[in-house]
Design a protein around this motif. Structure first.
Motif, short mmCIF file in Angstrom:
data_model
loop_
_atom_site.label_atom_id
_atom_site.label_comp_id
_atom_site.label_asym_id
_atom_site.label_seq_id
_atom_site.Cartn_x
_atom_site.Cartn_y
_atom_site.Cartn_z
N PHE A 109 -36.31 35.14 -24.30
CA PHE A 109 -36.64 34.68 -25.65
C PHE A 109 -35.84 33.43 -25.95
O PHE A 109 -34.82 33.16 -25.34
N HIS A 110 -36.32 32.64 -26.87
CA HIS A 110 -35.51 31.57 -27.46
C HIS A 110 -36.09 31.20 -28.80
O HIS A 110 -37.24 31.57 -29.14
N SER A 111 -35.28 30.51 -29.61
CA SER A 111 -35.74 30.15 -30.95
C SER A 111 -36.13 28.68 -31.00
O SER A 111 -35.60 27.85 -30.25
N HIS A 112 -37.08 28.39 -31.88
CA HIS A 112 -37.44 27.01 -32.21
C HIS A 112 -37.13 26.84 -33.69
O HIS A 112 -37.73 27.52 -34.52
N THR A 113 -36.20 25.95 -34.00
CA THR A 113 -35.86 25.77 -35.42
C THR A 113 -36.41 24.47 -35.99
O THR A 113 -36.33 24.24 -37.19
N LEU A 119 -44.74 26.93 -26.11
CA LEU A 119 -43.84 26.73 -24.97
C LEU A 119 -43.94 25.26 -24.55
O LEU A 119 -45.03 24.78 -24.22
N SER A 120 -42.80 24.58 -24.58
CA SER A 120 -42.77 23.19 -24.14
C SER A 120 -42.81 23.14 -22.61
O SER A 120 -42.73 24.18 -21.92
N ALA A 121 -42.92 21.93 -22.08
CA ALA A 121 -42.91 21.78 -20.61
C ALA A 121 -41.60 22.32 -20.03
O ALA A 121 -41.60 22.98 -18.98
N GLU A 122 -40.48 22.09 -20.75
CA GLU A 122 -39.18 22.61 -20.29
C GLU A 122 -39.17 24.13 -20.34
O GLU A 122 -38.62 24.78 -19.44
N ASP A 123 -39.77 24.69 -21.42
CA ASP A 123 -39.84 26.15 -21.55
C ASP A 123 -40.65 26.75 -20.39
O ASP A 123 -40.27 27.76 -19.79
N LEU A 124 -41.79 26.11 -20.09
CA LEU A 124 -42.64 26.60 -18.99
C LEU A 124 -41.89 26.54 -17.65
O LEU A 124 -42.03 27.44 -16.82
#
Ligand SMILES: [Zn+2]
Length: 307
Positions: A109-113, A119-124
């Motif tokens: 998991f992670h948060s987006h504030t 999901l960004s390219a980095e998240d993917l």
């Protein structure tokens, strides 16, 4: 302590059943919201791994462990080389906790504030590198000012691809006090709890009961506001009655006064009264009784009135 019911996240297109323990996501919600308020203008973004069980078409999220991100490049959840090393060790450890139930890493998991739930390219890239199993999921939490945090899972579809631009089913992360006993989502969505226990491979303890999230969930129904439209007819009725009453009183006053004037005129005509104008009032004298009647001045102005 009684085990809370699991909640089912029933998004369209998900090739397995995804459930979560409310207390597990409460932990995620709490650290995401605390970091959100830890600094002005969006706060810090945080992340971690999700632990649980997987088998027989069921994925359960039962716990979470935060990643100690050093935020080397700012408040966003961007992993430095050091953070990557920590995450790799955490995943390799498999989330084993001494004395606890044997859980495995079912996702992260992670948060987006400062952005939405996607999901960004980095998240993917993180997802593919550390969570490559077809049943491993990603959870994005979006804290909000003065409102419940929003959240959504991401999963691999039957073809293995991930819909990353938005979650298939967004839901709200209520505080656990509001979310328990797990009936909030199911009741709000009008969905009965799953009647049959779900099979879970190799789990000795009883299978928890479940609630279902299906249509876009809402918090418990707010106290209903009485629509103005319904109140209007009753209000108009009272207004009409009040106006009618005022009109009746006014008419009665006119009739009474008119009658009185007629009686006076009749008395004058029959010479029972003698009337004369005195300054700005009419002074009327009743001959028979020697009484003085003054109109329209109040009685207090009459001569001989008691002091
Ligand atoms: Zn992200």
């Amino acid at each position: 302590m009684a085990k809370a019911k699991n909640t089912v996240w029933l998004a369209p297109g998900i090739p397995f059943q995804l459930e979560y323990a409310p207390e597990a996501l409460e932990h995620v919600r709490r650290i995401a919201v605390e970091a959100f308020y830890s600094m002005p203008r969006g706060g810090m973004e945080v992340g971690g791994i999700l632990l649980g069980r997987h088998g027989n078409g069921l994925v359960e999220v039962l716990n979470s462990v935060p990643i100690e991100c050093e935020h080397a490049s700012g408040p966003g959840f961007v992993l430095s080389p050091k953070d990557h090393t920590k995450l790799a060790a955490l995943v390799a450890g498999g989330g084993r906790q001494p004395g606890g139930p044997e859980l495995r890493v079912v996702g992260w998991f992670h948060s987006h504030t400062r952005s939405g739930i996607f999901l960004s390219a980095e998240d993917l890239a993180i997802h593919e590198r550390y969570f490559p199993e077809p049943w491993q999921v990603a959870l994005v939490v979006r804290p909000e000012h003065g409102a419940p945090a929003r959240a959504g899972f991401f999963f691999r579809g039957t073809g293995g691809s991930i819909r990353s631009e938005s979650t298939a089913l967004e839901f709200k992360l209520q505080t656990l006090a509001h979310a328990s006993p797990g009936a909030v989502w199911g009741a709000a969505a009008g969905i009965a709890p799953t009647s049959e226990p779900l099979p879970v491979a190799g789990v000795p303890d009883p299978v928890p009961e479940v609630e279902t999230i299906e249509s876009p969930p809402e918090p418990p129904a707010p106290v209903p506001v009485i629509p103005v439209v319904e109140a209007a007819p009753r209000y108009l009725l009272w207004l009409t009655l009040a106006l009618g009453l005022v009109a009746l009183i006014a008419m009665a006053g006119f009739v009474y006064r008119d009658t009185e004037v007629k009686v006076l005129r009749e008395d004058i005509r029959r010479e029972r009264l003698r009337a004369r104008e005195l300054e700005r009032r009419l002074e009327v004298e009743r001959k028979a009784h020697e009484a003085q009647v003054a109109r329209p001045a109040p009685p207090a102005e009459q001569p001989g009135a008691s002091q």
